[in-house]
Design a protein around this motif. Structure first.
Motif, PDB file in Angstrom:
ATOM      1  N   UNK A 286       0.845  -1.188   0.000  1.00  0.00           N
ATOM      2  CA  UNK A 286       0.000   0.000   0.000  1.00  0.00           C
ATOM      3  C   UNK A 286       0.882   1.239   0.000  1.00  0.00           C
ATOM      4  N   UNK A 287       0.335   2.309  -0.567  1.00  0.00           N
ATOM      5  CA  UNK A 287       0.982   3.617  -0.462  1.00  0.00           C
ATOM      6  C   UNK A 287      -0.033   4.613   0.089  1.00  0.00           C
ATOM      7  N   UNK A 288       0.458   5.538   0.900  1.00  0.00           N
ATOM      8  CA  UNK A 288      -0.411   6.511   1.552  1.00  0.00           C
ATOM      9  C   UNK A 288       0.143   7.915   1.352  1.00  0.00           C
ATOM     10  N   UNK A 289      -0.756   8.869   1.313  1.00  0.00           N
ATOM     11  CA  UNK A 289      -0.379  10.269   1.217  1.00  0.00           C
ATOM     12  C   UNK A 289      -1.120  11.088   2.259  1.00  0.00           C
ATOM     13  N   UNK A 290      -0.726  12.359   2.361  1.00  0.00           N
ATOM     14  CA  UNK A 290      -1.302  13.231   3.375  1.00  0.00           C
ATOM     15  C   UNK A 290      -1.854  14.482   2.728  1.00  0.00           C
ATOM     16  N   UNK A 291      -3.109  14.781   3.009  1.00  0.00           N
ATOM     17  CA  UNK A 291      -3.755  15.977   2.478  1.00  0.00           C
ATOM     18  C   UNK A 291      -3.294  17.214   3.242  1.00  0.00           C
ATOM     19  N   UNK A 292      -3.615  18.372   2.693  1.00  0.00           N
ATOM     20  CA  UNK A 292      -3.211  19.633   3.314  1.00  0.00           C
ATOM     21  C   UNK A 292      -3.789  19.793   4.716  1.00  0.00           C
ATOM     22  N   UNK A 293      -4.960  19.191   4.956  1.00  0.00           N
ATOM     23  CA  UNK A 293      -5.577  19.298   6.284  1.00  0.00           C
ATOM     24  C   UNK A 293      -5.092  18.212   7.240  1.00  0.00           C
ATOM     25  N   UNK A 294      -4.116  17.402   6.797  1.00  0.00           N
ATOM     26  CA  UNK A 294      -3.554  16.367   7.645  1.00  0.00           C
ATOM     27  C   UNK A 294      -4.192  15.001   7.504  1.00  0.00           C
ATOM     28  N   UNK A 295      -5.251  14.908   6.697  1.00  0.00           N
ATOM     29  CA  UNK A 295      -5.916  13.618   6.494  1.00  0.00           C
ATOM     30  C   UNK A 295      -4.986  12.644   5.768  1.00  0.00           C
ATOM     31  N   UNK A 296      -4.837  11.453   6.306  1.00  0.00           N
ATOM     32  CA  UNK A 296      -4.033  10.415   5.669  1.00  0.00           C
ATOM     33  C   UNK A 296      -4.941   9.574   4.787  1.00  0.00           C
ATOM     34  N   UNK A 297      -4.542   9.418   3.521  1.00  0.00           N
ATOM     35  CA  UNK A 297      -5.397   8.727   2.559  1.00  0.00           C
ATOM     36  C   UNK A 297      -4.624   7.668   1.781  1.00  0.00           C
ATOM     37  N   UNK A 298      -5.366   6.704   1.283  1.00  0.00           N
ATOM     38  CA  UNK A 298      -4.819   5.631   0.455  1.00  0.00           C
ATOM     39  C   UNK A 298      -4.691   6.115  -0.984  1.00  0.00           C
ATOM     40  N   UNK A 299      -3.565   5.791  -1.638  1.00  0.00           N
ATOM     41  CA  UNK A 299      -3.339   6.235  -3.011  1.00  0.00           C
ATOM     42  C   UNK A 299      -2.847   5.065  -3.864  1.00  0.00           C
ATOM     43  N   UNK A 300      -2.585   5.352  -5.125  1.00  0.00           N
ATOM     44  CA  UNK A 300      -1.939   4.430  -6.064  1.00  0.00           C
ATOM     45  C   UNK A 300      -2.865   3.300  -6.481  1.00  0.00           C
ATOM     46  N   UNK A 301      -2.685   2.074  -5.968  1.00  0.00           N
ATOM     47  CA  UNK A 301      -3.510   0.936  -6.349  1.00  0.00           C
ATOM     48  C   UNK A 301      -3.796   0.087  -5.119  1.00  0.00           C
ATOM     49  N   UNK A 302      -4.826  -0.744  -5.222  1.00  0.00           N
ATOM     50  CA  UNK A 302      -5.234  -1.555  -4.069  1.00  0.00           C
ATOM     51  C   UNK A 302      -5.543  -2.980  -4.510  1.00  0.00           C
ATOM     52  N   UNK A 303      -4.841  -3.951  -3.911  1.00  0.00           N
ATOM     53  CA  UNK A 303      -5.150  -5.375  -4.066  1.00  0.00           C
ATOM     54  C   UNK A 303      -5.252  -5.810  -5.519  1.00  0.00           C
ATOM     55  N   UNK A 304      -4.412  -5.244  -6.369  1.00  0.00           N
ATOM     56  CA  UNK A 304      -4.385  -5.684  -7.762  1.00  0.00           C
ATOM     57  C   UNK A 304      -3.442  -6.880  -7.894  1.00  0.00           C
ATOM     58  N   UNK A 305      -3.516  -7.626  -9.009  1.00  0.00           N
ATOM     59  CA  UNK A 305      -2.567  -8.727  -9.212  1.00  0.00           C
ATOM     60  C   UNK A 305      -1.156  -8.246  -9.487  1.00  0.00           C
ATOM     61  N   UNK A 306      -0.958  -6.949  -9.634  1.00  0.00           N
ATOM     62  CA  UNK A 306       0.386  -6.385  -9.754  1.00  0.00           C
ATOM     63  C   UNK A 306       0.980  -6.083  -8.380  1.00  0.00           C
TER      64      UNK A 306
END
Length: 401
Positions: A286-306
């Motif tokens: 998994x990869x995660x990023x952070x919004x300007x308000x501090x919210x941590x969110x999931x990015x990129x891809x999720x549970x793909x065969x790659x």
């Protein structure tokens, strides 16, 4: 992918809107069940399994990968017919107004569109830190698989998805990305230099802060899921412990604790959904990023065969006991083929992947998508060039943002 995201320009990771559960799903992902044969009545596997020494071949010759043999054959034929027309490269910076630059990843072409990023998932197949081949329909499968999981996991974590204007495209909000990949593992397996089995077989009993017991065999299940983070280097991922992440200033303790909790929860949920559909989610990143308000969110891809390993559940125990590789629904068998025929890390020129393996991988990716989402994969219209379709759809989407 982490370096491709810049600072978030809007505080809400979903663009100020609360999206309904299927708001950014293409029509092909709206629920309608694809008939799947009962595991007790599955017909024998027909391709790549005639030799019982073949790591793809189950000892009992029973496989849900061929439960619908005619569908499998149709997909393989369709893949063979478009081998020369895979989406191996895109140039939206030349065809779409409002796009200023392009960053080429191993699989995704990422375009800067001001407040947003345009992520185009190509058909490029990567492993061993290099591109091995192009797989028909792969980009669409990965994009639509991720979109399905993004929708299904919003109760665990917010994500950066804004819309999906094309089968191969996701538009996302920019954010500051943590320079750490959160790899979660449930089994001792793998064939790459950083895989858990590779390091375990070389004698490591402590890995990324996890203590591993003696006497484990390849493909054995761990007593509990573990987190094995990696940090990005110039050419490859480098394993790192939680303490090192904090010491290096890659994340604060609070950030790490939150992301660790989210990653383990996502993986447990993914394992539950996979098992309900006859699959084992073995490991993922998994990869995660952070919004300007501090919210941590999931990015990129999720549970793909790659980004993940999947095995067929009903043949796992039998194959493990027989010392055979599990039936996989990801790119592992292509990795194994390259390891058997070359040194994929050091050889300057690699052999060309056999057409049969390429078409089989196209089928396995589609099989995974249809099995997990309980929907039919819609093959693209071959009459219109994919790049033209993507350019048109992205142009329309950006003009409305």
């Amino acid at each position: 992918m982490a370096a491709l995201f810049g600072p978030l320009s809007a505080p809400n990771p979903l663009g100020g809107k609360t999206l309904p559960k299927t708001s950014f799903l293409p029509l092909s992902l709206r629920p309608h069940r694809l008939p799947v044969a009962s595991p007790a009545r599955l017909p024998p596997i027909t391709a790549l399994a005639s030799n019982q020494n073949n790591p793809l071949s189950p000892p009992s010759a029973v496989s849900s990968l061929s439960a619908d043999a005619s569908h499998r054959d149709d997909v393989r034929r369709s893949a063979s017919a478009v081998l020369s027309n895979c989406l191996s490269e895109t140039h939206l910076d030349r065809t779409v107004p409002g796009i200023s630059s392009k960053t080429r990843g191993k699989v995704r072409d990422v375009y800067d569109a001001g407040d947003h990023l345009v992520l185009v998932t190509t058909d490029r197949q990567s492993a061993f830190d290099r591109v091995l081949a192009s797989i028909p329909f792969k980009g669409q499968v990965l994009n639509e698989t991720s979109l399905w999981w993004f929708n299904q996991t919003q109760h665990i974590t917010p994500n950066a998805v804004v819309s999906a204007p094309d089968r191969n495209v996701t538009i996302a909000k920019k954010c500051s990305v943590f320079p750490v990949e959160f790899v979660v593992r449930g089994y001792v397996t793998g064939s790459t230099d950083t895989s858990l089995w590779t390091v375990y077989s070389k004698g490591a009993r402590k890995y990324c802060g996890n203590v591993l017991p003696e006497g484990m065999v390849k493909n054995q299940r761990l007593t509990a899921n573990i987190l094995t983070p990696t940090t990005k280097a110039a050419d490859h991922d480098v394993p790192v412990s939680p303490d090192e992440i904090i010491e290096l200033g890659l994340m604060t303790q609070n950030e790490f604790d939150e992301v660790r909790s989210k990653a383990l929860a996502l993986f447990a949920y993914g394992q539950k959904v996979a098992l309900e559909n006859g699959l084992i989610l073995v490991d993922t990143k998994y990869e995660f990023g952070k919004a300007a308000d501090g919210t941590i969110m999931l990015i990129d891809e999720v549970h793909t065969p790659d980004s993940s390993r999947y095995w067929i559940a009903n043949s796992y125990e039998e194959r493990l006991n027989a010392g055979l590789e599990p039936e996989n629904v990801d790119k592992e068998f292509l990795r194994l083929w390259f390891k058997e025929h070359c040194n994929p890390y050091e050889d300057e020129v690699l052999p060309e992947a056999p057409e049969d393996l390429v078409c089989e991988l196209a089928w396995r990716y589609i099989f995974l998508f249809e099995t997990i989402t309980n929907s039919n994969f819609q093959l693209p219209d071959s009459k219109e060039p994919i790049h033209d379709r993507i350019s048109r759809n992205v142009s329309r989407a950006l003009s409305s943002l």
